[in-house]
Enzyme design. Structure first.
Site, PDB file in Angstrom:
ATOM      1  N   ASN A  54       0.719  -0.901  -0.116  1.00 52.09           N
ATOM      2  CA  ASN A  54       0.126   0.033  -0.123  1.00 52.09           C
ATOM      3  C   ASN A  54       1.498   0.959  -0.043  1.00 52.09           C
ATOM      4  OD1 ASN A  54      -2.385   2.242  -0.122  1.00 52.09           O
ATOM      5  ND2 ASN A  54      -2.211   1.747   2.062  1.00 52.09           N
ATOM      6  N   LYS A  94      -0.254   4.113  -0.472  1.00 52.93           N
ATOM      7  CA  LYS A  94      -0.875   5.801   0.327  1.00 52.93           C
ATOM      8  C   LYS A  94      -0.088   7.121  -0.962  1.00 52.93           C
ATOM      9  CE  LYS A  94       0.138   3.212   4.983  1.00 52.93           C
ATOM     10  NZ  LYS A  94       0.111   3.423   5.736  1.00 52.93           N
ATOM     11  N   HIS A 142      -9.418   1.590   4.777  1.00 51.67           N
ATOM     12  CA  HIS A 142      -8.552   1.507   5.491  1.00 51.67           C
ATOM     13  C   HIS A 142      -8.441   3.401   6.811  1.00 51.67           C
ATOM     14  CE1 HIS A 142      -3.978   2.589   6.173  1.00 51.67           C
ATOM     15  NE2 HIS A 142      -3.719   1.697   5.405  1.00 51.67           N
ATOM     16  N   GLU A 146      -6.291   4.993   7.917  1.00 51.37           N
ATOM     17  CA  GLU A 146      -6.205   6.235   7.649  1.00 51.37           C
ATOM     18  C   GLU A 146      -7.193   7.353   6.717  1.00 51.37           C
ATOM     19  OE1 GLU A 146      -2.376   5.927   5.359  1.00 51.37           O
ATOM     20  OE2 GLU A 146      -1.216   5.465   7.192  1.00 51.37           O
ATOM     21  N   GLU A 190      -6.548  -5.075  10.263  1.00 50.37           N
ATOM     22  CA  GLU A 190      -5.182  -4.078  10.921  1.00 50.37           C
ATOM     23  C   GLU A 190      -6.021  -2.860  12.078  1.00 50.37           C
ATOM     24  OE1 GLU A 190      -2.469  -2.746   7.420  1.00 50.37           O
ATOM     25  OE2 GLU A 190      -4.907  -1.993   6.827  1.00 50.37           O
ATOM     26  N   GLY A 249       2.185   2.096  11.078  1.00 48.61           N
ATOM     27  CA  GLY A 249       2.446   3.598  10.154  1.00 48.61           C
ATOM     28  C   GLY A 249       3.381   3.754  11.983  1.00 48.61           C
ATOM     29  N   SER A 278       3.433  -2.293  10.479  1.00 46.18           N
ATOM     30  CA  SER A 278       3.955  -1.938  10.397  1.00 46.18           C
ATOM     31  C   SER A 278       4.757  -3.416  10.141  1.00 46.18           C
ATOM     32  CB  SER A 278       4.547  -2.348  11.814  1.00 46.18           C
ATOM     33  OG  SER A 278       4.023  -0.502  12.275  1.00 46.18           O
TER      34      SER A 278
END
Ligand code: PGA
Length: 257
Positions: free
Chosen positions: A7, A9, A86, A88, A153, A159, A195
């Protein structure tokens, strides 16, 4: 077949994408590789081995929705998958489970496979609400029919360099599988993310119902992405040959200290 999603991003340009595709072309693996790219990089992939994924989709069909990218438009680029919900998107754009489900349905309607992301926040994790939260998110975000993928996740692991424990992953993936089974959706692949790197991926590869991974930061460069494929090759089915050209990344999976 295990799945590995990189991914990107909001990162990368055409040169970066071409470099990654060329590096991936030199690998020999049975793993299904999916690159989740910004809209600007979705088109122009001629490599049948590498599938392309969008990172979001409009809830709406084509029409007066300035700035939205519809399912039909994504399909037209040749992309096969789309990330839904996701962490984010949830944090930065206030996406709810209801929106995620609408988007997943829209993806399926347009012949795309949604990768539906679910995960608990740090405070939910600390207050031991993970199982309740994940069960609710799973039931609220996933469609009743059509092909999709689920990605667990933990939001606090994305991250941050901190990963969930093996026991937590095992418990949650088993629970997701059991719930999907009650709905006749037990063939749905369940990915894990947050991560993941070449150093820790081995810890999770052989956990039951971990069908692959979503990798963010470590997917941006061949030097950190290809060693993950290498580790997965070693720990799963017998690959025909080993991946080459790994850069300088330490390829050993380390024990947790
Ligand atoms: P990370 O991102 O690997 O950088 O934690 C994961 C993701 O974006 O899903």
């Amino acid at each position: 077949m295990k799945i590995l999603v990189g991914n990107w991003k909001s990162n990368g340009n055409m040169a970066d994408k071409n470099k990654m595709i060329r590096a991936l072309e030199r690998t020999n693996t049975d793993i299904k590789i999916i690159l989740s790219l910004p809209y600007t990089l979705l088109s122009g992939n001629n490599n049948k081995k590498i599938a392309i994924c969008a990172q979001d989709i409009s809830e709406h069909p084509n029409g007066p929705f300035t700035g939205d990218i519809s399912g039909q438009m994504i399909k037209d680029t040749g992309a096969k998958y789309v990330l839904i919900g996701h962490s984010e998107r949830r944090t930065n754009h206030q996406e709810t489970d209801k929106i995620a489900k609408n988007k997943a349905i829209m993806a399926i309607k347009n012949g795309l496979i949604p990768i539906i992301c679910i995960g608990e926040t740090l405070s939910e994790y600390k207050s031991k609400k993970t199982k309740t939260i994940i069960k609710k998110m799973l039931l609220d975000c996933t469609p009743d029919s059509g092909k999709f993928i689920v990605a667990y996740e933990p939001r606090w692991a994305i991250g941050t360099g901190i990963t969930a424990t093996k026991t937590d992953v095992q418990t949650i993936h088993q629970m997701i599988f059991d719930i999907l089974k009650t709905k006749g959706q037990e063939k749905t692949p369940i990915l894990f993310g947050g991560s993941i790197t070449a150093k820790n991926v081995c810890e999770f590869i052989n956990i039951p119902h971990v069908d692959g991974f979503i990798v963010g930061g470590a997917s941006l460069k061949p030097a950190t992405f290809l060693p993950i494929i290498d580790q997965m090759n070693k720990k799963t089915s017998k690959p025909k040959t080993k991946v080459t050209n790994h850069g300088k990344q330490n390829r050993k999976c380390k024990k947790r200290s």
